[in-house]
Design a protein around this motif. Structure first.
Motif, mmCIF file in Angstrom:
data_model
loop_
_atom_site.group_PDB
_atom_site.id
_atom_site.type_symbol
_atom_site.label_atom_id
_atom_site.label_comp_id
_atom_site.label_asym_id
_atom_site.label_seq_id
_atom_site.Cartn_x
_atom_site.Cartn_y
_atom_site.Cartn_z
ATOM 1 N N SER A 149 0.826 -1.212 0.000
ATOM 2 C CA SER A 149 0.000 0.000 0.000
ATOM 3 C C SER A 149 0.855 1.255 0.000
ATOM 4 C CB SER A 149 -0.931 0.007 1.218
ATOM 5 O OG SER A 149 -0.162 0.019 2.418
ATOM 6 N N ALA A 150 2.047 1.174 0.603
ATOM 7 C CA ALA A 150 2.925 2.341 0.670
ATOM 8 C C ALA A 150 3.446 2.728 -0.704
ATOM 9 C CB ALA A 150 4.099 2.067 1.607
ATOM 10 N N VAL A 151 3.559 1.752 -1.607
ATOM 11 C CA VAL A 151 4.013 2.042 -2.974
ATOM 12 C C VAL A 151 2.990 2.927 -3.666
ATOM 13 C CG1 VAL A 151 4.596 1.033 -5.210
ATOM 14 C CG2 VAL A 151 5.275 -0.126 -3.104
ATOM 15 N N ARG A 152 1.722 2.668 -3.405
ATOM 16 C CA ARG A 152 0.656 3.434 -4.069
ATOM 17 C C ARG A 152 0.342 4.734 -3.344
ATOM 18 N NH1 ARG A 152 -3.909 -0.629 -6.450
ATOM 19 N NH2 ARG A 152 -2.547 -1.754 -7.878
ATOM 20 N N ALA A 153 0.486 4.725 -2.023
ATOM 21 C CA ALA A 153 0.061 5.882 -1.245
ATOM 22 C C ALA A 153 1.097 6.992 -1.192
ATOM 23 C CB ALA A 153 -0.297 5.444 0.178
ATOM 24 N N ALA A 154 2.360 6.653 -1.387
ATOM 25 C CA ALA A 154 3.418 7.657 -1.264
ATOM 26 C C ALA A 154 3.243 8.778 -2.281
ATOM 27 C CB ALA A 154 4.778 6.999 -1.441
ATOM 28 N N VAL A 155 3.509 9.993 -1.850
ATOM 29 C CA VAL A 155 3.361 11.175 -2.715
ATOM 30 C C VAL A 155 4.724 11.515 -3.318
ATOM 31 C CG1 VAL A 155 2.727 13.616 -2.793
ATOM 32 C CG2 VAL A 155 1.486 12.025 -1.274
ATOM 33 N N ALA B 22 7.917 6.023 -2.567
ATOM 34 C CA ALA B 22 8.238 5.493 -1.242
ATOM 35 C C ALA B 22 9.743 5.578 -0.981
ATOM 36 C CB ALA B 22 7.761 4.049 -1.129
ATOM 37 N N LEU B 23 10.530 5.337 -2.010
ATOM 38 C CA LEU B 23 11.984 5.435 -1.901
ATOM 39 C C LEU B 23 12.392 6.865 -1.559
ATOM 40 C CD1 LEU B 23 14.745 3.883 -2.495
ATOM 41 C CD2 LEU B 23 14.603 4.939 -4.753
ATOM 42 N N ALA B 24 11.791 7.834 -2.252
ATOM 43 C CA ALA B 24 12.109 9.244 -2.003
ATOM 44 C C ALA B 24 11.796 9.632 -0.570
ATOM 45 C CB ALA B 24 11.325 10.124 -2.979
ATOM 46 N N SER B 25 10.672 9.135 -0.069
ATOM 47 C CA SER B 25 10.267 9.459 1.294
ATOM 48 C C SER B 25 11.191 8.816 2.316
ATOM 49 C CB SER B 25 8.825 8.989 1.511
ATOM 50 O OG SER B 25 8.428 9.179 2.842
ATOM 51 N N GLN B 26 11.567 7.555 2.080
ATOM 52 C CA GLN B 26 12.377 6.821 3.053
ATOM 53 C C GLN B 26 13.801 7.340 3.132
ATOM 54 O OE1 GLN B 26 11.725 2.601 2.976
ATOM 55 N NE2 GLN B 26 13.685 2.116 3.911
ATOM 56 N N TYR B 27 14.353 7.807 1.991
ATOM 57 C CA TYR B 27 15.759 8.207 1.971
ATOM 58 C C TYR B 27 15.961 9.718 1.820
ATOM 59 C CZ TYR B 27 16.970 3.300 1.816
ATOM 60 O OH TYR B 27 17.109 1.974 2.130
ATOM 61 N N CYS B 28 14.871 10.480 1.898
ATOM 62 C CA CYS B 28 14.948 11.946 1.843
ATOM 63 C C CYS B 28 15.672 12.425 0.577
ATOM 64 C CB CYS B 28 15.636 12.498 3.080
ATOM 65 S SG CYS B 28 14.751 12.134 4.609
ATOM 66 N N VAL B 29 15.264 11.878 -0.562
ATOM 67 C CA VAL B 29 15.776 12.318 -1.851
ATOM 68 C C VAL B 29 14.596 12.757 -2.712
ATOM 69 C CG1 VAL B 29 17.823 10.847 -1.780
ATOM 70 C CG2 VAL B 29 15.694 9.935 -2.740
ATOM 71 N N GLU B 30 14.881 13.531 -3.746
ATOM 72 C CA GLU B 30 13.814 14.039 -4.612
ATOM 73 C C GLU B 30 14.011 13.530 -6.038
ATOM 74 O OE1 GLU B 30 12.527 18.276 -2.681
ATOM 75 O OE2 GLU B 30 14.338 18.265 -3.909
ATOM 76 N N LYS B 31 12.908 13.180 -6.671
ATOM 77 C CA LYS B 31 12.956 12.681 -8.040
ATOM 78 C C LYS B 31 13.197 13.846 -8.995
ATOM 79 C CE LYS B 31 10.634 8.731 -10.150
ATOM 80 N NZ LYS B 31 10.372 8.975 -11.543
#
Length: 404
Positions: A271-277, A303-312
């Motif tokens: 669900s986190a894959v879909r819910a992450a902004v 989700a990766l961006a949120s977990q590791y504090c990086v921006e796409k």
């Protein structure tokens, strides 16, 4: 198999010709031997193919390979070890598609008993020979595993079932669901649930994960598995005890060492894959982050961006940036030297005197090969050049080097 003599002369021939060209060896006239010469040469060909794929098996000079095809289809050592970690210390496991029993070899190191069913007679006989020598707790059976689990006289309860269905598409076209595989796992679920509480399904990385989760509500875990950043497979755990899992776990795994000892892993609820902004960068930071192949396959970018504090960098560029270093990021990390708009004169001037550089593209109008041709570059060296598109549609190239 009774025609084949695996005596010392058989293994001596293989060892003495191990470095020979197989094609020439097959054309050469050999003196009469007490063993099947063609089969012995097949061993040499197979050993050439598995040196890196199966280093532990390669070190065993008395391991027998049933055929080149079976060798190509065998699970590599690093992933087989990971399968064994997942299955864990259970009493009994049934493998419905045994093949060369590479998975079973590692699973049996922890399990009390493994029953391996293989339909091909030669492969079953060779695997029985190998496993009887290497693992006393593996029983190799020649037969149809569907008949095996359907026959009350032979089937028994197991703690887990493992199956590796083949793709049905002969032309290697995309396969979307388990119903497109052989055997059809979906139709077998009731029969398998009657003999075990848990099923592990090894599947092609081309399968649509979302479709599988729709088809099989009992999937509790999904592993997206890569080896040295090449996506190799999907593995699904079907939990028949709970029957329906509201939010399965998604595990993105990149194994970076041939023996499986080094891994990059990220786990999160599906669900986190879909819910992450998504978070998009307005400027380039000091570092560029390229996720590994498993994360790309899973589509877990937000989700990766949120977990590791990086921006796409952009929705379809699949590169990230940040001003600070996150050394545990699951993928490659680069330190930016310069970012420039994609204008050939500008880029050529910045790369004056450089002839070799590692070129990659993400969401770029040119392929990596086309970009190298335009800039008259070849691969190599310690520097990297990324062609990509920013969130506002600008084409840019990023000159960088590995940070860690």
């Amino acid at each position: 198999m009774d025609k084949m003599n695996f005596g010392d002369d058989f293994f001596s021939f293989i060892a003495s010709h191990e470095s020979d060209d197989v094609a020439r060896l097959r054309l050469k006239r050999h003196n009469a031997a007490s063993f099947d010469m063609d089969f012995a040469i097949t061993q040499i060909e197979c050993r050439k193919r598995i040196r890196r794929k199966l280093p532990e098996i390669f070190a065993d000079h008395r391991f027998i390979f049933p055929s080149v095809l079976a060798t190509e289809q065998a699970t590599c050592e690093a992933i087989a070890k990971y399968h064994a970690d997942i299955v864990g210390c259970v009493e009994s496991v049934l493998d419905m598609t045994a093949g060369m029993c590479i998975d079973d070899y590692y699973i049996a190191a922890r399990a009390g008993k493994v029953v391996s069913v293989e339909m091909n007679e030669t492969t079953a006989a060779v695997s029985r020979y190998n496993m009887s020598r290497l693992r006393g707790n593996i029983e190799v059976i020649h037969g149809n595993s569907i008949d095996y689990i359907s026959n009350p006289a032979s089937a028994r309860r197991f703690d887990a079932v493992f199956i590796d269905p083949a793709r049905r598409a002969a032309n290697q076209s995309r396969v979307y669901g388990l119903a497109d595989c052989e055997p059809d796992v979906l139709s077998l679920l009731p029969a398998i649930s009657a003999v075990a509480p848990v099923l592990y399904v090894k599947a092609s990385p081309m399968l649509d994960v979302t479709q599988v989760l729709r088809d099989v509500p009992a999937v509790s875990d999904v592993w997206v598995m890569s080896l040295r950043n090449e996506c190799k497979e999907l593995l699904f755990k079907v939990d028949f005890v709970h029957n329906a899992v509201a939010d399965p776990m998604l595990h993105c795994v990149n194994i970076t060492a041939d023996d499986g000892s080094q891994r990059e892993e990220m786990s999160l609820p599906y669900s986190a894959v879909r819910a992450a902004v998504p978070r998009y960068a307005s400027v380039f930071g000091r570092y560029i982050y390229e996720p590994n192949a498993s994360i790309m396959k899973a589509g877990a970018f937000a989700a990766l961006a949120s977990q590791y504090c990086v921006e796409k960098i952009a929705p379809h560029s699949h590169l990230f940036t940040a001003g600070s270093l996150h050394s545990d990021f699951p993928g490659r990390i680069f330190e930016v030297e310069s970012v420039m708009p994609f204008k050939e004169k500008t880029v050529k001037a910045a790369l004056k005197g450089v002839s070799r550089i590692n070129v990659s593209v993400r969401n770029f109008k040119l392929s990596a090969q086309q970009l190298k041709s335009r800039l008259k570059l070849s691969d190599g060296g310690d520097s990297y050049l990324f062609g990509t598109t920013t969130d506002n549609g600008d084409m840019v190239v990023i000159l960088c080097h590995k940070a860690v």
